[in-house]
Design an enzyme around this catalytic site. Structure first.
Site, PDB file in Angstrom:
ATOM      1  CG  ASN A 121       2.065  -5.104  15.177  1.00 27.44           C
ATOM      2  OD1 ASN A 121       2.221  -6.072  14.449  1.00 27.44           O
ATOM      3  ND2 ASN A 121       0.973  -4.927  15.908  1.00 27.44           N
ATOM      4  CG  HIS A 169       1.891 -10.515  16.956  1.00 25.29           C
ATOM      5  ND1 HIS A 169       2.540  -9.985  15.867  1.00 25.29           N
ATOM      6  CD2 HIS A 169       0.836  -9.685  17.208  1.00 25.29           C
ATOM      7  CE1 HIS A 169       1.904  -8.902  15.473  1.00 25.29           C
ATOM      8  NE2 HIS A 169       0.871  -8.689  16.269  1.00 25.29           N
ATOM      9  CB  CYS A 222      -1.252 -10.413  14.243  1.00 25.95           C
ATOM     10  SG  CYS A 222      -1.649  -8.693  13.907  1.00 25.95           S
TER      11      CYS A 222
END
Ligand code: ACO
Length: 327
Positions: free
Chosen positions: A284, A254, A114
């Site tokens: 997400n 994030h 990520c």
């Protein structure tokens, strides 16, 4: 530090918006469970059969339009993604083809969990500052809905699809990338993984039967590692920039989980009104989460020249890092 600046941002979310209530009709879960554990209310999912790279094409087009630059200007395209369009070639060439980039720019996929987008901005920035390139397009793109096990309620409810992009160019008079801290903790390889489909365990009838192509996550381990990693990288990047946490105008973490974002902000002493949060609407989106949030912030007119923006991420690997930008 690096005489490079972001001159355009763009993002794309697939139109299919799926609520927690929609998921609760398909599996044994509830809006209350998902919302209270993660902060997620809805996510956007790519339609089956739709080409994921097209999301990156749309985000990149929007970023180039915002930068008022023609596609011919781009001389390097970095696509940060966990799971490429196809094993060979990767996602970047598909985005280049969709944009029909005329000057045969360099292109590459960047896989850093990520954190791929943060890594991409840092590496593109360094290459631009060194004079290797003159205009970089960095795209964060993810279609993890294709890689989650829709029978595993512990993971499938967490993710959404989407893409975000930035255009970076040299800025001879001012440094706009003020600090960079990138790390990877190889002791945490097992926290997030797709076990089969690579060269270690190629796809076979057996791997498919065992569901080894799906994303697996040690939720508790991720939770414990994420906050200290992002805090450490942010403090290091701030130190490099000669700044302190209170100098941050916008923290863009994030968007993994609200229960990760809030303690991170608290440890850095950054009040919630200066933390960019969109996990409630988009869930997400892995390496796409930061550029989508950055683009939404810009389009909402909330970014002003001189703002200090901290992009911070952690993810599979475990790769983590922070980039501090002067807007
Ligand atoms: N709906 C309803 N119940 C569920 C669901 C669901 N979607 N998922 C799990 N449960 C149940 C479990 O079955 C379990 O029930 P049991 O005790 O009867 O077995 C119970 O809820 C608790 O399960 P846990 O997995 O222990 O749930 P936890 O409270 O730890 O929350 C979560 C899980 C949200 C993933 C948590 O571990 C977490 O916040 N982890 C951080 C990791 C994260 O957010 N990752 C995001 C992706 S990674 C990245 O972006 C880098």
């Amino acid at each position: 530090m690096l005489k490079v600046k972001v001159v355009g941002t763009g993002s794309f979310l697939p139109p299919n918006r799926v609520t927690n209530f929609d998921l609760a009709e398909r599996m044994d879960t509830s809006d209350e469970w998902i919302r209270s554990r993660t902060g997620i209310h809805t996510r956007h999912l790519l339609d089956p059969g739709a080409p994921p790279a097209q999301m990156g094409v749309e985000a990149a087009r929007a970023a180039l339009a915002a930068a008022q630059l023609p596609p011919a200007q781009v001389d390097v395209l970095i696509a940060a993604t966990n799971v490429s369009e196809q094993p060979v070639p990767g996602t970047a060439p598909h985005i280049a083809a969709g944009l029909d980039l005329p000057n045969e720019p360099a292109f590459l996929d960047l896989k850093a969990g990520c954190s791929g987008f943060v890594y991409g901005v840092a590496l593109a920035g360094a290459a631009l500052a060194a004079g290797v390139f003159r205009c970089a397009l960095v795209v964060g793109i993810e279609a993890l809905s294709r890689f989650v096990d829709w029978t595993d309620r512990r993971t499938c409810v967490l993710f959404g699809d989407g893409a975000g992009a930035v255009v970076l160019t040299p800025s001879p008079d001012e440094a706009a990338i003020l600090g960079v801290s990138l790390h990877g903790d190889h002791g945490k390889l097992a926290l997030l993984r797709v076990e089969a489909g690579g060269v270690r365990l190629p796809a076979s009838v057996d791997t498919v039967k065992k569901g080894l192509h799906f994303l697996k996550m040690e939720g508790e381990g991720v939770f414990r590692a994420a906050v200290p990693m992002m805090e450490q990288a942010t403090r290091e990047a701030l130190h490099q920039a000669g700044l302190a946490p209170q100098d941050i105008t916008w923290l863009i973490p994030h968007q993994a989980n609200l229960r990760i974002i809030r303690p991170l902000a608290a440890r850095l002493g950054i009040p919630e009104e200066r933390v960019v949060i969109n996990i409630d609407r988009v869930a997400n989106t892995s390496t796409a989460s930061i550029p989508i949030a950055l683009d939404e912030l810009r389009r909402a007119g909330r970014l002003s020249p001189g703002d200090v923006v901290a992009l911070t991420a952690f993810g599979a690997g475990a790769a983590y890092g922070t980039v501090i930008l002067r807007w």
